[in-house]
Scaffold this motif. Structure first.
Motif, PDB file in Angstrom:
ATOM      1  N   SER A 103       0.839  -1.207   0.000  1.00 51.89           N
ATOM      2  CA  SER A 103       0.000   0.000   0.000  1.00 51.89           C
ATOM      3  C   SER A 103       0.876   1.262   0.000  1.00 51.89           C
ATOM      4  O   SER A 103       0.427   2.340   0.370  1.00 51.89           O
ATOM      5  N   GLY A 104       2.162   1.102  -0.361  1.00 52.69           N
ATOM      6  CA  GLY A 104       3.043   2.264  -0.509  1.00 52.69           C
ATOM      7  C   GLY A 104       3.655   2.752   0.794  1.00 52.69           C
ATOM      8  O   GLY A 104       4.138   3.874   0.867  1.00 52.69           O
ATOM      9  N   VAL A 105       3.636   1.887   1.846  1.00 51.84           N
ATOM     10  CA  VAL A 105       4.237   2.288   3.128  1.00 51.84           C
ATOM     11  C   VAL A 105       5.375   1.320   3.450  1.00 51.84           C
ATOM     12  O   VAL A 105       5.149   0.125   3.628  1.00 51.84           O
ATOM     13  N   ASN A 106       6.588   1.874   3.503  1.00 50.51           N
ATOM     14  CA  ASN A 106       7.749   1.022   3.748  1.00 50.51           C
ATOM     15  C   ASN A 106       8.505   1.549   4.964  1.00 50.51           C
ATOM     16  O   ASN A 106       9.071   2.641   4.932  1.00 50.51           O
ATOM     17  N   SER A 107       8.520   0.755   6.028  1.00 46.48           N
ATOM     18  CA  SER A 107       9.128   1.228   7.283  1.00 46.48           C
ATOM     19  C   SER A 107      10.655   1.220   7.200  1.00 46.48           C
ATOM     20  O   SER A 107      11.308   1.853   8.023  1.00 46.48           O
ATOM     21  N   VAL A 108      11.232   0.534   6.227  1.00 45.55           N
ATOM     22  CA  VAL A 108      12.693   0.517   6.097  1.00 45.55           C
ATOM     23  C   VAL A 108      13.184   1.739   5.320  1.00 45.55           C
ATOM     24  O   VAL A 108      14.146   2.387   5.707  1.00 45.55           O
ATOM     25  N   THR A 109      12.478   2.078   4.244  1.00 44.21           N
ATOM     26  CA  THR A 109      12.907   3.255   3.456  1.00 44.21           C
ATOM     27  C   THR A 109      12.255   4.537   3.969  1.00 44.21           C
ATOM     28  O   THR A 109      12.701   5.632   3.649  1.00 44.21           O
ATOM     29  N   GLY A 110      11.167   4.403   4.720  1.00 45.60           N
ATOM     30  CA  GLY A 110      10.444   5.581   5.207  1.00 45.60           C
ATOM     31  C   GLY A 110       9.346   6.035   4.253  1.00 45.60           C
ATOM     32  O   GLY A 110       8.515   6.882   4.597  1.00 45.60           O
ATOM     33  N   GLU A 111       9.301   5.408   3.061  1.00 46.49           N
ATOM     34  CA  GLU A 111       8.296   5.789   2.058  1.00 46.49           C
ATOM     35  C   GLU A 111       6.859   5.672   2.621  1.00 46.49           C
ATOM     36  O   GLU A 111       6.495   4.645   3.188  1.00 46.49           O
ATOM     37  N   ARG A 144      13.692   2.444  14.081  1.00 49.50           N
ATOM     38  CA  ARG A 144      14.136   3.851  14.180  1.00 49.50           C
ATOM     39  C   ARG A 144      13.233   4.753  13.351  1.00 49.50           C
ATOM     40  O   ARG A 144      12.799   5.813  13.812  1.00 49.50           O
ATOM     41  N   ASN A 145      12.950   4.336  12.110  1.00 47.73           N
ATOM     42  CA  ASN A 145      12.084   5.142  11.241  1.00 47.73           C
ATOM     43  C   ASN A 145      10.701   5.321  11.849  1.00 47.73           C
ATOM     44  O   ASN A 145      10.176   6.435  11.913  1.00 47.73           O
ATOM     45  N   LEU A 146      10.118   4.223  12.298  1.00 49.45           N
ATOM     46  CA  LEU A 146       8.757   4.307  12.853  1.00 49.45           C
ATOM     47  C   LEU A 146       8.729   5.279  14.029  1.00 49.45           C
ATOM     48  O   LEU A 146       7.862   6.158  14.102  1.00 49.45           O
ATOM     49  N   LEU A 147       9.694   5.126  14.951  1.00 52.56           N
ATOM     50  CA  LEU A 147       9.686   5.976  16.149  1.00 52.56           C
ATOM     51  C   LEU A 147       9.908   7.450  15.772  1.00 52.56           C
ATOM     52  O   LEU A 147       9.255   8.336  16.333  1.00 52.56           O
ATOM     53  N   ASP A 148      10.794   7.703  14.809  1.00 52.84           N
ATOM     54  CA  ASP A 148      11.045   9.090  14.382  1.00 52.84           C
ATOM     55  C   ASP A 148       9.794   9.702  13.743  1.00 52.84           C
ATOM     56  O   ASP A 148       9.388  10.814  14.088  1.00 52.84           O
ATOM     57  N   TYR A 149       9.191   8.985  12.813  1.00 55.71           N
ATOM     58  CA  TYR A 149       7.994   9.521  12.135  1.00 55.71           C
ATOM     59  C   TYR A 149       6.822   9.640  13.116  1.00 55.71           C
ATOM     60  O   TYR A 149       6.040  10.580  13.043  1.00 55.71           O
TER      61      TYR A 149
END
Ligand SMILES: NC(=O)c1ccc[n+]([C@@H]2O[C@H](COP(=O)([O-])OP(=O)(O)OC[C@H]3O[C@@H](n4cnc5c(N)ncnc54)[C@H](OP(=O)(O)O)[C@@H]3O)[C@@H](O)[C@H]2O)c1
Length: 259
Positions: A34-42, A77-82
């Protein structure tokens, strides 16, 4: 309340999204599809906009040591930052009972890194540690198989249904953060070798399970209580035998069974 389920297309994610929607919650099922990637942040900023709760039920596509560590470290890290940037008030993650006792495996070292990042972040959290899913039991035999024999240690084992995992996660997602780790497990304790023997027999898999106290679990040395939760764990309702009867009634034949 808007709840974002990262990994919303996986085994637990699919069930969790359904249960939360049945409770009338606004739910985003987020995954690369669905266009959500927790590794790239997309897609993360958009998905998390206006969310009160984020539930992480992702899993790494590769369990190779370096790859799995990179996945859980970068993704968390991405999830917590966003989430911090969007003002999310509750981060929930699914981990595994006994993680700190299973560190011979790169997978569990990565899960511990995930847990520690969550504990160190400023976002209120709940870490849910589950025992092995019933759905995962049939995969346990493979790395312990040589020829027609499966060698497994007779240690305590308390698996649970993925459906019960999802119910527990849904309850936690609709409650206040506990800022601690909660354990969940199945309603019964067995011996590991016994469960695998029953599972293989029910699936008419011809492999023989040998009880061997020196055998390893996924290459990891385990002892009597390595895989079982503490006494205060919340227990699921589904019994293994009922689930097995149901799942073998529905399951298509495996390649091994067809041979
Ligand atoms: N197996 C067990 O017995 C057990 C026991 C306790 C805890 N757990 C934990 O439970 C969690 C969930 O397990 P599961 O079996 O439900 O996993 P799963 O069925 O493999 O699903 C994984 C999910 O993660 C998504 N995903 C993968 N890479 C992603 C990325 N870069 N960005 C966003 N989403 C991504 C997948 O999306 P796609 O659909 O696009 O691939 C899928 O939705 C895992 O963290 C595991 O450690 C497992």
């Amino acid at each position: 309340m808007k709840i974002v389920v990262i990994g919303g297309t996986g085994l637990i994610g699919t069930k969790l999204v359904k249960k939360l929607r049945e409770q009338g919650q606004e739910v985003v099922a987020a995954s690369p599809a669905s266009g959500v990637n927790s590794v790239t942040g997309e897609g993360l900023a958009d998905a998390l906009k206006g969310a009160s709760v984020a539930v992480d039920v992702t899993n790494s596509p590769s369990w190779e040591d370096a790859a799995v560590l990179k996945f859980f470290e970068t993704s968390t890290r991405n999830l917590l930052d966003y989430e911090a940037a969007e003002g999310v008030g509750h981060h929930i993650a699914l981990s595994v009972v006994g993680t700190e006792r299973l560190l011979e495996s790169g997978f569990f070292r990565a899960k511990l890194v995930q847990e520690n990042l969550i504990k160190a972040s400023s976002i209120p959290y709940s870490i849910v540690r589950a025992t092995q899913f019933f759905e995962f039991v049939k995969a346990i035999a493979d790395p312990s198989t040589e020829g027609n024999k499966v060698r497994l240690p007779p240690v305590l084992f308390q698996p649970m249904a993925a459906d019960d995992v999802a119910s527990a996660m849904a309850r936690i997602a609709m409650s206040a953060p506990v800022n601690a780790t909660v354990e969940i497990g199945g309603p019964e304790q067995f011996r590991l070798d016994e469960v695998i023997r029953r599972d293989l027999a029910a699936r008419k898999d011809p492999r023989e399970v040998i009880s061997d106290p020196h055998a390893r679990y996924y290459g990891i040395k385990v002892s009597e209580r390595t895989l079982v939760p503490n006494d205060d764990a919340r227990l699921g309702e589904t019994h293994f035998e009922d689930w097995l009867n149901q799942s073998t009634k529905q399951a298509p034949k495996t390649e091994r069974q067809r041979a």
